[in-house]
Design a protein around this motif. Structure first.
Motif, PDB file in Angstrom:
ATOM      1  N   ALA A 279      -4.353  20.739  -2.853  1.00  0.00           N
ATOM      2  CA  ALA A 279      -3.487  20.252  -3.930  1.00  0.00           C
ATOM      3  C   ALA A 279      -2.918  18.882  -3.578  1.00  0.00           C
ATOM      4  CB  ALA A 279      -2.363  21.251  -4.188  1.00  0.00           C
ATOM      5  N   GLU A 280      -2.525  18.692  -2.322  1.00  0.00           N
ATOM      6  CA  GLU A 280      -2.018  17.387  -1.908  1.00  0.00           C
ATOM      7  C   GLU A 280      -3.130  16.339  -1.935  1.00  0.00           C
ATOM      8  OE1 GLU A 280       0.304  17.015   1.610  1.00  0.00           O
ATOM      9  OE2 GLU A 280       1.810  18.484   0.961  1.00  0.00           O
ATOM     10  N   ALA A 281      -4.348  16.735  -1.605  1.00  0.00           N
ATOM     11  CA  ALA A 281      -5.468  15.803  -1.669  1.00  0.00           C
ATOM     12  C   ALA A 281      -5.688  15.331  -3.102  1.00  0.00           C
ATOM     13  CB  ALA A 281      -6.731  16.462  -1.122  1.00  0.00           C
ATOM     14  N   ALA A 282      -5.655  16.258  -4.036  1.00  0.00           N
ATOM     15  CA  ALA A 282      -5.838  15.900  -5.445  1.00  0.00           C
ATOM     16  C   ALA A 282      -4.716  14.988  -5.927  1.00  0.00           C
ATOM     17  CB  ALA A 282      -5.895  17.159  -6.297  1.00  0.00           C
ATOM     18  N   ALA A 283      -3.480  15.277  -5.518  1.00  0.00           N
ATOM     19  CA  ALA A 283      -2.347  14.458  -5.931  1.00  0.00           C
ATOM     20  C   ALA A 283      -2.427  13.064  -5.335  1.00  0.00           C
ATOM     21  CB  ALA A 283      -1.039  15.135  -5.510  1.00  0.00           C
ATOM     22  N   ALA A 284      -2.873  12.960  -4.082  1.00  0.00           N
ATOM     23  CA  ALA A 284      -2.979  11.651  -3.435  1.00  0.00           C
ATOM     24  C   ALA A 284      -4.049  10.797  -4.104  1.00  0.00           C
ATOM     25  CB  ALA A 284      -3.291  11.831  -1.951  1.00  0.00           C
ATOM     26  N   VAL A 285      -5.165  11.403  -4.445  1.00  0.00           N
ATOM     27  CA  VAL A 285      -6.224  10.675  -5.141  1.00  0.00           C
ATOM     28  C   VAL A 285      -5.722  10.202  -6.510  1.00  0.00           C
ATOM     29  CG1 VAL A 285      -8.453  10.956  -6.308  1.00  0.00           C
ATOM     30  CG2 VAL A 285      -8.157  11.732  -3.939  1.00  0.00           C
ATOM     31  N   GLN A 286      -5.002  11.058  -7.214  1.00  0.00           N
ATOM     32  CA  GLN A 286      -4.468  10.664  -8.517  1.00  0.00           C
ATOM     33  C   GLN A 286      -3.479   9.518  -8.378  1.00  0.00           C
ATOM     34  OE1 GLN A 286      -5.489  11.945 -11.612  1.00  0.00           O
ATOM     35  NE2 GLN A 286      -4.409  10.050 -12.186  1.00  0.00           N
ATOM     36  N   ALA A 287      -2.652   9.544  -7.327  1.00  0.00           N
ATOM     37  CA  ALA A 287      -1.698   8.461  -7.092  1.00  0.00           C
ATOM     38  C   ALA A 287      -2.434   7.151  -6.844  1.00  0.00           C
ATOM     39  CB  ALA A 287      -0.801   8.800  -5.900  1.00  0.00           C
ATOM     40  N   ALA A 288      -3.553   7.216  -6.114  1.00  0.00           N
ATOM     41  CA  ALA A 288      -4.344   6.015  -5.855  1.00  0.00           C
ATOM     42  C   ALA A 288      -4.901   5.432  -7.149  1.00  0.00           C
ATOM     43  CB  ALA A 288      -5.479   6.346  -4.894  1.00  0.00           C
ATOM     44  N   VAL A 289      -5.431   6.305  -7.993  1.00  0.00           N
ATOM     45  CA  VAL A 289      -6.003   5.844  -9.261  1.00  0.00           C
ATOM     46  C   VAL A 289      -4.911   5.305 -10.185  1.00  0.00           C
ATOM     47  CG1 VAL A 289      -7.252   6.573 -11.324  1.00  0.00           C
ATOM     48  CG2 VAL A 289      -7.980   7.383  -9.070  1.00  0.00           C
ATOM     49  N   ASP A 290      -3.760   5.969 -10.201  1.00  0.00           N
ATOM     50  CA  ASP A 290      -2.650   5.500 -11.037  1.00  0.00           C
ATOM     51  C   ASP A 290      -2.206   4.106 -10.620  1.00  0.00           C
ATOM     52  OD1 ASP A 290      -2.706   7.878 -12.409  1.00  0.00           O
ATOM     53  OD2 ASP A 290      -0.981   8.760 -11.359  1.00  0.00           O
ATOM     54  N   ARG A 291      -2.211   3.827  -9.335  1.00  0.00           N
ATOM     55  CA  ARG A 291      -1.738   2.533  -8.840  1.00  0.00           C
ATOM     56  C   ARG A 291      -2.811   1.443  -8.925  1.00  0.00           C
ATOM     57  NH1 ARG A 291       1.804   0.482  -4.830  1.00  0.00           N
ATOM     58  NH2 ARG A 291       1.449  -1.778  -4.743  1.00  0.00           N
ATOM     59  N   PHE A 292      -4.025   1.749  -8.479  1.00  0.00           N
ATOM     60  CA  PHE A 292      -5.040   0.706  -8.353  1.00  0.00           C
ATOM     61  C   PHE A 292      -6.237   0.867  -9.291  1.00  0.00           C
ATOM     62  CE2 PHE A 292      -3.111   0.785  -4.018  1.00  0.00           C
ATOM     63  CZ  PHE A 292      -2.542  -0.488  -4.054  1.00  0.00           C
ATOM     64  N   GLY A 293      -6.343   2.019  -9.970  1.00  0.00           N
ATOM     65  CA  GLY A 293      -7.391   2.192 -10.963  1.00  0.00           C
ATOM     66  C   GLY A 293      -8.718   2.692 -10.441  1.00  0.00           C
ATOM     67  N   ARG A 294      -8.896   2.714  -9.110  1.00  0.00           N
ATOM     68  CA  ARG A 294     -10.182   3.110  -8.561  1.00  0.00           C
ATOM     69  C   ARG A 294     -10.048   3.381  -7.063  1.00  0.00           C
ATOM     70  NH1 ARG A 294     -14.104   0.071 -10.112  1.00  0.00           N
ATOM     71  NH2 ARG A 294     -15.446   0.263  -8.287  1.00  0.00           N
ATOM     72  N   ILE A 295     -11.103   3.890  -6.465  1.00  0.00           N
ATOM     73  CA  ILE A 295     -11.215   4.027  -5.018  1.00  0.00           C
ATOM     74  C   ILE A 295     -12.619   3.564  -4.651  1.00  0.00           C
ATOM     75  CG2 ILE A 295     -11.293   5.614  -3.043  1.00  0.00           C
ATOM     76  CD1 ILE A 295      -9.373   7.454  -4.591  1.00  0.00           C
ATOM     77  N   ASP A 296     -12.709   2.602  -3.753  1.00  0.00           N
ATOM     78  CA  ASP A 296     -14.012   2.082  -3.358  1.00  0.00           C
ATOM     79  C   ASP A 296     -14.476   2.616  -2.007  1.00  0.00           C
ATOM     80  OD1 ASP A 296     -14.536   0.095  -5.563  1.00  0.00           O
ATOM     81  OD2 ASP A 296     -12.612  -0.650  -4.846  1.00  0.00           O
ATOM     82  N   VAL A 297     -13.552   2.749  -1.073  1.00  0.00           N
ATOM     83  CA  VAL A 297     -13.901   3.226   0.263  1.00  0.00           C
ATOM     84  C   VAL A 297     -12.929   4.332   0.657  1.00  0.00           C
ATOM     85  CG1 VAL A 297     -14.293   2.620   2.681  1.00  0.00           C
ATOM     86  CG2 VAL A 297     -14.688   0.905   0.891  1.00  0.00           C
ATOM     87  N   LEU A 298     -13.456   5.516   0.867  1.00  0.00           N
ATOM     88  CA  LEU A 298     -12.660   6.633   1.357  1.00  0.00           C
ATOM     89  C   LEU A 298     -12.931   6.781   2.845  1.00  0.00           C
ATOM     90  CD1 LEU A 298     -11.049   9.302   1.330  1.00  0.00           C
ATOM     91  CD2 LEU A 298     -13.129  10.434   0.497  1.00  0.00           C
ATOM     92  N   VAL A 299     -11.876   6.754   3.656  1.00  0.00           N
ATOM     93  CA  VAL A 299     -12.029   6.906   5.105  1.00  0.00           C
ATOM     94  C   VAL A 299     -11.366   8.214   5.535  1.00  0.00           C
ATOM     95  CG1 VAL A 299     -11.649   5.902   7.383  1.00  0.00           C
ATOM     96  CG2 VAL A 299     -11.980   4.402   5.405  1.00  0.00           C
ATOM     97  N   ASN A 300     -12.200   9.183   5.872  1.00  0.00           N
ATOM     98  CA  ASN A 300     -11.709  10.465   6.383  1.00  0.00           C
ATOM     99  C   ASN A 300     -11.445  10.311   7.877  1.00  0.00           C
ATOM    100  OD1 ASN A 300     -11.863  12.247   4.037  1.00  0.00           O
ATOM    101  ND2 ASN A 300     -14.074  11.929   4.148  1.00  0.00           N
ATOM    102  N   ASN A 301     -10.209  10.015   8.227  1.00  0.00           N
ATOM    103  CA  ASN A 301      -9.857   9.688   9.605  1.00  0.00           C
ATOM    104  C   ASN A 301      -8.909  10.692  10.251  1.00  0.00           C
ATOM    105  OD1 ASN A 301      -9.180   7.755  11.974  1.00  0.00           O
ATOM    106  ND2 ASN A 301      -7.205   8.040  10.939  1.00  0.00           N
ATOM    107  N   ALA A 302      -8.094  11.368   9.459  1.00  0.00           N
ATOM    108  CA  ALA A 302      -7.064  12.251  10.021  1.00  0.00           C
ATOM    109  C   ALA A 302      -7.690  13.304  10.932  1.00  0.00           C
ATOM    110  CB  ALA A 302      -6.293  12.940   8.897  1.00  0.00           C
TER     111      ALA A 302
END
Length: 293
Positions: free
Chosen positions: A75-98
């Motif tokens: 659920a937090e992953a979905a919310a974080a992705v939505q926050a990214a799209v709301d702010r910048f409109g897209r995601i070009d590079v996803l870095v799974n680092n954690a």
């Protein structure tokens, strides 16, 4: 420079600007990737369990969005992705680092800790990528970068939980690549060797309690050796971050990237070992078909 030339330059910069979504950005390699991406003129969504610590680590920036994210929580992953799209409109590079590190001999690692390792370093990237893929598919573009480890290429003692998670994440990320390629999405696995990150710090590494006498001496020696390596690793995470920025610009990023000279050595040794194992019993291996085949 004329106003027209200034406008053209601004448009070029905007065209080259990408949105990076980075997990585990509050410290270590994630912080370095975020800083380098911002310095290169990109926008960054930097995530971590504590967004305030993320901002403290990365620094204030107009193109930075810090978002709360525990990668084990879909659920937090979905919310974080939505926050990214709301702010910048897209995601070009996803870095799974954690990530984190549960170290110890298999018999001494509790089932709960083994599962916790898998939840963070295998299911964590899956949770975030599952949330982001609808965005990338809609764009018909994107790059999914998964930070693995040389432990995802070659296991070793004291690494059973960590290597299991990394072998798993490698199989997943490699299989993901052809599934999403028709949508213009690439998958890149990064296998760092020893870098001077915070992986071996007490905040990231948990050692199994020494409970079995047969392992006691080796446990003590291994823990001391690894603790002494903390802060002394040869790899420079800032240079790795710069390398990732370069690789992300390629039209065809590599499926795998050996990060560090020691990682190149692991790749070469693994390839040679597999060839030796294929040859060792080639006749027996090749005569297992049905007689009527």
């Amino acid at each position: 420079m004329t106003d027209q030339n200034t406008t053209t330059l601004q448009n070029d910069n905007t065209a080259n600007k990408k949105v990076w979504f980075i997990t585990g950005a509050g410290r270590g390699l994630g912080t370095d990737i975020a800083k380098v991406a911002l310095a290169a003129g990109h926008a960054v969504v930097a995530t971590g369990r504590n967004p305030e610590k993320v901002v403290q680590a990365v620094g204030e920036h107009d193109d930075l969005l810090a978002v709360k994210l525990d990668v084990t929580d879909p659920a937090e992953a979905a919310a974080a992705v939505q926050a990214a799209v709301d702010r910048f409109g897209r995601i070009d590079v996803l870095v799974n680092n954690a990530g984190n590190f549960y170290a110890g001999f298999f018999e001494e690692i509790t089932p709960e800790d083994f599962r916790a390792q898998i939840e963070t370093t295998m299911f964590g990237p899956m949770n975030v990528t599952r949330a982001a893929l609808p965005v990338l598919r809609a764009q018909r573009s994107g790059l999914v970068v998964t930070i693995s480890s040389t432990a995802g290429m070659a296991g070793g003692e004291f690494l059973s939980a960590y290597a299991a998670s990394k072998f798993g994440v490698e199989g997943w990320a490699e299989s993901l690549a052809p599934e999403v390629a028709p949508f213009g999405i690439h998958s890149m696995i990064v296998e760092p060797g020893f870098f001077r990150t915070e992986l071996l710090t007490p905040e990231s590494t948990s050692y199994a309690d020494s409970t079995i006498e047969d392992y006691a001496d080796r446990t003590e020696q291994t823990v001391k050796a690894w603790q002494s390596m903390d802060g002394q690793q040869g790899g420079d995470p800032a240079k790795l971050a710069n390398a990732l920025i370069q690789l992300a610009e390629l039209d065809e990023p590599p499926l795998r990237f050996a990060a560090g000279a020691d990682a190149v050595g692991v790749f070469e040794a693994r390839a040679a070992a597999l060839e030796d194992q294929a040859d060792a019993h080639r006749e027996l291996s090749s005569n297992l078909a049905h007689d009527d085949a």
